[in-house]
Design a protein around this motif. Structure first.
Motif, PDB file in Angstrom:
ATOM      1  N   PRO A  78      15.057  30.627 -10.989  1.00 37.17           N
ATOM      2  CA  PRO A  78      13.657  30.719 -11.451  1.00 37.17           C
ATOM      3  C   PRO A  78      13.481  31.684 -12.620  1.00 37.17           C
ATOM      4  O   PRO A  78      12.713  32.651 -12.557  1.00 37.17           O
ATOM      5  CB  PRO A  78      12.905  31.190 -10.204  1.00 37.17           C
ATOM      6  N   PHE A  79      14.232  31.461 -13.702  1.00 38.51           N
ATOM      7  CA  PHE A  79      14.059  32.210 -14.942  1.00 38.51           C
ATOM      8  C   PHE A  79      13.333  31.319 -15.941  1.00 38.51           C
ATOM      9  O   PHE A  79      13.639  30.122 -16.061  1.00 38.51           O
ATOM     10  CB  PHE A  79      15.406  32.642 -15.521  1.00 38.51           C
ATOM     11  N   TYR A  80      12.385  31.917 -16.687  1.00 39.42           N
ATOM     12  CA  TYR A  80      11.577  31.156 -17.638  1.00 39.42           C
ATOM     13  C   TYR A  80      11.589  31.852 -18.998  1.00 39.42           C
ATOM     14  O   TYR A  80      11.766  33.077 -19.085  1.00 39.42           O
ATOM     15  CB  TYR A  80      10.133  31.040 -17.135  1.00 39.42           C
ATOM     16  N   PRO A  81      11.418  31.071 -20.085  1.00 37.36           N
ATOM     17  CA  PRO A  81      11.368  31.694 -21.421  1.00 37.36           C
ATOM     18  C   PRO A  81      10.321  32.804 -21.461  1.00 37.36           C
ATOM     19  O   PRO A  81       9.240  32.685 -20.884  1.00 37.36           O
ATOM     20  CB  PRO A  81      10.979  30.533 -22.330  1.00 37.36           C
ATOM     21  N   PHE A  82      10.675  33.887 -22.176  1.00 35.99           N
ATOM     22  CA  PHE A  82       9.825  35.078 -22.200  1.00 35.99           C
ATOM     23  C   PHE A  82       9.627  35.503 -23.654  1.00 35.99           C
ATOM     24  O   PHE A  82      10.542  36.023 -24.297  1.00 35.99           O
ATOM     25  CB  PHE A  82      10.495  36.190 -21.393  1.00 35.99           C
ATOM     26  N   ALA A  83       8.440  35.257 -24.202  1.00 37.19           N
ATOM     27  CA  ALA A  83       8.130  35.602 -25.598  1.00 37.19           C
ATOM     28  C   ALA A  83       7.793  37.083 -25.708  1.00 37.19           C
ATOM     29  O   ALA A  83       6.882  37.572 -25.039  1.00 37.19           O
ATOM     30  CB  ALA A  83       6.957  34.764 -26.097  1.00 37.19           C
ATOM     31  N   LYS A  84       8.537  37.789 -26.560  1.00 31.20           N
ATOM     32  CA  LYS A  84       8.332  39.223 -26.733  1.00 31.20           C
ATOM     33  C   LYS A  84       7.956  39.594 -28.169  1.00 31.20           C
ATOM     34  O   LYS A  84       8.129  40.725 -28.596  1.00 31.20           O
ATOM     35  CB  LYS A  84       9.590  39.985 -26.323  1.00 31.20           C
ATOM     36  N   GLY A  85       7.425  38.631 -28.920  1.00 33.59           N
ATOM     37  CA  GLY A  85       7.045  38.936 -30.302  1.00 33.59           C
ATOM     38  C   GLY A  85       8.251  38.934 -31.212  1.00 33.59           C
ATOM     39  O   GLY A  85       8.515  37.956 -31.903  1.00 33.59           O
ATOM     40  N   ASP A  97      10.638  38.276 -35.913  1.00 30.28           N
ATOM     41  CA  ASP A  97      10.266  37.088 -36.681  1.00 30.28           C
ATOM     42  C   ASP A  97       9.819  35.980 -35.737  1.00 30.28           C
ATOM     43  O   ASP A  97      10.636  35.297 -35.122  1.00 30.28           O
ATOM     44  CB  ASP A  97      11.446  36.614 -37.532  1.00 30.28           C
ATOM     45  N   ALA A  98       8.519  35.817 -35.626  1.00 30.25           N
ATOM     46  CA  ALA A  98       7.958  34.753 -34.794  1.00 30.25           C
ATOM     47  C   ALA A  98       7.415  33.612 -35.642  1.00 30.25           C
ATOM     48  O   ALA A  98       6.827  32.676 -35.111  1.00 30.25           O
ATOM     49  CB  ALA A  98       6.833  35.316 -33.914  1.00 30.25           C
ATOM     50  N   TRP A  99       7.617  33.662 -36.939  1.00 28.12           N
ATOM     51  CA  TRP A  99       7.024  32.680 -37.843  1.00 28.12           C
ATOM     52  C   TRP A  99       7.514  31.269 -37.544  1.00 28.12           C
ATOM     53  O   TRP A  99       8.716  31.003 -37.493  1.00 28.12           O
ATOM     54  CB  TRP A  99       7.355  33.060 -39.292  1.00 28.12           C
ATOM     55  N   THR A 100       6.586  30.365 -37.332  1.00 26.02           N
ATOM     56  CA  THR A 100       6.801  28.938 -37.098  1.00 26.02           C
ATOM     57  C   THR A 100       7.564  28.679 -35.802  1.00 26.02           C
ATOM     58  O   THR A 100       7.035  28.081 -34.860  1.00 26.02           O
ATOM     59  CB  THR A 100       7.530  28.269 -38.275  1.00 26.02           C
ATOM     60  N   LEU A 101       8.817  29.113 -35.720  1.00 30.96           N
ATOM     61  CA  LEU A 101       9.656  28.890 -34.542  1.00 30.96           C
ATOM     62  C   LEU A 101      10.111  30.239 -33.994  1.00 30.96           C
ATOM     63  O   LEU A 101      11.099  30.810 -34.456  1.00 30.96           O
ATOM     64  CB  LEU A 101      10.872  28.037 -34.907  1.00 30.96           C
ATOM     65  N   PRO A 102       9.364  30.793 -33.024  1.00 33.51           N
ATOM     66  CA  PRO A 102       9.723  32.120 -32.490  1.00 33.51           C
ATOM     67  C   PRO A 102      11.126  32.121 -31.896  1.00 33.51           C
ATOM     68  O   PRO A 102      11.541  31.163 -31.233  1.00 33.51           O
ATOM     69  CB  PRO A 102       8.658  32.346 -31.403  1.00 33.51           C
ATOM     70  N   LYS A 103      11.856  33.181 -32.156  1.00 34.35           N
ATOM     71  CA  LYS A 103      13.203  33.322 -31.607  1.00 34.35           C
ATOM     72  C   LYS A 103      13.097  33.869 -30.187  1.00 34.35           C
ATOM     73  O   LYS A 103      13.062  35.080 -29.975  1.00 34.35           O
ATOM     74  CB  LYS A 103      14.038  34.257 -32.486  1.00 34.35           C
ATOM     75  N   THR A 104      13.022  32.967 -29.246  1.00 30.03           N
ATOM     76  CA  THR A 104      12.840  33.346 -27.848  1.00 30.03           C
ATOM     77  C   THR A 104      14.194  33.289 -27.147  1.00 30.03           C
ATOM     78  O   THR A 104      14.643  32.218 -26.708  1.00 30.03           O
ATOM     79  CB  THR A 104      11.842  32.402 -27.146  1.00 30.03           C
ATOM     80  N   TYR A 123       4.587  28.684 -33.156  1.00 24.34           N
ATOM     81  CA  TYR A 123       4.185  27.823 -32.051  1.00 24.34           C
ATOM     82  C   TYR A 123       5.062  28.088 -30.833  1.00 24.34           C
ATOM     83  O   TYR A 123       6.291  28.095 -30.910  1.00 24.34           O
ATOM     84  CB  TYR A 123       4.317  26.354 -32.465  1.00 24.34           C
ATOM     85  N   TYR A 124       4.415  28.307 -29.687  1.00 24.96           N
ATOM     86  CA  TYR A 124       5.107  28.585 -28.432  1.00 24.96           C
ATOM     87  C   TYR A 124       4.742  27.482 -27.449  1.00 24.96           C
ATOM     88  O   TYR A 124       3.610  27.409 -26.983  1.00 24.96           O
ATOM     89  CB  TYR A 124       4.692  29.955 -27.897  1.00 24.96           C
ATOM     90  N   PRO A 125       5.666  26.600 -27.122  1.00 25.09           N
ATOM     91  CA  PRO A 125       5.333  25.452 -26.276  1.00 25.09           C
ATOM     92  C   PRO A 125       5.047  25.852 -24.837  1.00 25.09           C
ATOM     93  O   PRO A 125       5.335  26.978 -24.420  1.00 25.09           O
ATOM     94  CB  PRO A 125       6.589  24.581 -26.377  1.00 25.09           C
ATOM     95  N   GLU A 126       4.499  24.928 -24.085  1.00 26.98           N
ATOM     96  CA  GLU A 126       4.203  25.213 -22.685  1.00 26.98           C
ATOM     97  C   GLU A 126       5.491  25.403 -21.908  1.00 26.98           C
ATOM     98  O   GLU A 126       6.565  24.919 -22.288  1.00 26.98           O
ATOM     99  CB  GLU A 126       3.386  24.076 -22.093  1.00 26.98           C
TER     100      GLU A 126
END
Length: 547
Positions: free
Chosen positions: A403-410, A413-420, A466-469
């Motif tokens: 149960p690990f999920y993508p975690f956006a931390k800013g 460089d989050a421009w267009t395609l955030p490096k998550t 953009y950060y998808p669901e």
């Protein structure tokens, strides 16, 4: 200038005027005794030089109004007798004097922040209603006499009671001179205050400032308030201070007051970095005019971008010389224009067309920005785990059946395609994280939804991606969730050059807080959504192909 005034208004010999200026026109307060001594010595040299230039054979240094504010007088013999004699039978006056003494004794580092007028002012008549009559110790201090006159009397009493030249007696005289100086009215006040805000002030000083003064505890802002109280109407306040007051939301009340309510900006030069040795703070030099509705326009000079060694030459050639360069340097702005932008940031360079975009427009999120208006999105701050090493992993460290999920931390460089690249353990609706007292699982209703994240700290624009669901977001990677408008289209708009300029009109600092994003104007009815969606998706796919 002072010499010219004395020459025009008196018949004194020119060689006597420097001594009169030092005696009657110049006053100063500092916490550092060495600074006071150096200031007095410099004044002596200047006074003596000017007097000798006018033919004087010698120069007697008068007693100057420079006082060190670090005096301690709790053990000075004779203080009780002096206070009793000045107050007479009036316990209120004596108690007020003791109150100032207590405040000064208990708060180290207070200096000229000591509110003499606020403590004693209501006990005496206003200076403007009374002539310049000096009271004596036999007079009733509250009968037709000003606060300044009573403090002059206190100073006289101290001089009469001094029997020795001990250090304690000198401290007593310094304290009384400080009261005297801080109770007078001045035409001009100059300062270079310490830089320190709430959290960096000593606790007793912060408590005193919060109780005594109007604005957020910040040394330089509080010093401006002190100087404004000491200046006569239409007086001038000159200072070299950080530029943070121009944009930070915590100083909104201060900006509004000095954009015409209780004072106005006569002049402001934005210097940027390199003015103060070894300091990384961006500074401005400004002159305020004290009093209501005294100035409708202000002059603003932009010198932030030249390097420290070129600022003077740029000012001389482009500002004073009127030579046009690539960057506009001089602006003349109507002060009421600043209120057209939410929170009244002092972005003097913003064009009228850009200011107009904020009027009659919905905002990204008016609620989070704490402004009036409609919102087209929700700006939310994400999860604080309380223990990242325990719950956060790189995506290559975990398996898909956990149960690990993508975690956006800013990120940088989050421009267009955030490096998550981070993932977070979120089993059983985050029950394990929620049990930690140090965690803050805020805005959980927005987890796993599509939206826009952005880089919180960056020197330039193009921050939104953009950060998808299907993912969760961190407190340092806040997100924008459009209500009905397309997130794809909003990403293109917020990353545009136009919107970068709008963001800079609100804050030129590197940090874009949720409140800054929330107060950006955004009207979906004026946006070609379908076309922008296609552009955004095409750009996104191109970024994916290059990863």
């Amino acid at each position: 200038m002072l010499e010219r005034i004395w020459r025009a208004e008196t018949d004194l010999p020119y060689e006597e005027i420097p001594q009169k200026i030092l005696q009657h026109n110049l006053y100063g307060v500092d916490l550092d005794m060495r600074a006071c001594q150096l200031a007095a010595f410099n004044l002596y040299l200047k006074g003596r030089t000017r007097a000798e230039d006018e033919g004087a054979d010698g120069f007697d240094m008068p007693e100057v109004g420079i006082v060190c504010a670090d005096a301690t007088i709790a053990e000075v013999d004779g203080v009780e007798a002096v206070f009793e004699e000045v107050a007479g039978d009036d316990e209120e006056v004596e108690n007020a004097l003791r109150q100032i003494l207590d405040a000064f004794e208990e708060v180290h580092g207070l200096g000229s922040l000591l509110d003499v007028r606020g403590t004693l002012g209501d006990l005496f008549e206003d200076d403007s209603d009374v002539g310049g009559v000096q009271i004596t110790l036999g007079d009733d201090p509250r009968e037709s006499h000003t606060l300044g006159q009573v403090l002059h009397s206190l100073r006289q009493a101290v001089e009469e009671h001094r029997e020795t030249d001990s250090f304690l007696a000198q401290d007593l005289r310094s304290f009384v001179r400080l009261l005297d100086i801080l109770a007078q009215d001045y035409d001009v006040a100059l300062m270079n205050p310490p830089y320190g805000a709430k959290g960096r002030m000593p606790n007793p000083v912060q408590e005193y400032v919060e109780k005594t003064y109007t604005y957020y505890p910040e040394f330089y802002v509080n010093f401006v308030e002190v100087c404004n109280n000491l200046c006569t109407s239409n007086g001038r306040i000159g200072m070299l201070i950080p530029r943070s007051f121009m944009f930070k939301r915590s100083f909104e009340d201060f900006r509004k007051d000095f954009l015409g309510k209780i004072g106005s900006f006569d002049f402001l030069a934005e210097f940027g970095l390199g003015i103060l040795d070894n300091a990384t703070v961006r500074t401005v030099g400004t002159v305020l005019r004290s009093g209501e509705h005294t100035q409708e326009h202000g002059s603003f000079i932009r010198l932030e971008d030249p390097s420290a060694d070129l600022k003077e030459s740029v000012f001389t050639t482009e500002v004073l010389g009127g030579t046009s360069g690539e960057v506009r340097r001089l602006y003349r702005v109507e002060l009421s224009e600043f209120s057209r932008l939410p929170k009244s940031p002092m972005s003097y360079w913003t064009m009228d067309e850009a200011r107009a975009l904020f009027e009659d427009s919905p905002f990204v999120d008016a609620d989070v920005a704490q402004i009036d208006g409609d919102s087209v999105a929700d700006v939310k701050t994400g999860l604080q785990t309380g223990n990242n090493p325990r719950f956060v992993r790189n995506h290559w460290e975990v398996s898909f059946d956990e149960p690990f999920y993508p975690f956006a931390k800013g990120g940088t460089d989050a421009w267009t395609l955030p490096k998550t690249i981070k993932t977070i353990w979120w089993d059983n609706d985050g029950a394990e994280i929620k049990r930690l007292s140090s965690s803050r699982p805020q805005n959980t209703d927005y987890y796993f939804r599509e939206g826009l994240t952005w880089t919180y700290i960056k020197e330039t624009g193009r921050r939104f991606g953009y950060y998808p669901e299907g993912g969760i977001f961190d407190q340092k990677g806040p997100m924008v969730f459009p209500h009905t408008h397309s997130a794809w289209a909003m990403q293109i708009v917020l990353n545009s050059e136009l919107y970068h300029g709008l963001f800079l009109s609100l804050t030129p600092d590197r940090e874009w807080n949720p409140g800054d994003v929330g107060r950006i104007p955004y009207d979906p009815s004026k946006i070609e959504t379908k076309q922008l969606e296609e552009q955004a998706k095409s750009q996104y796919e191109m970024f994916v192909s290059q990863r």
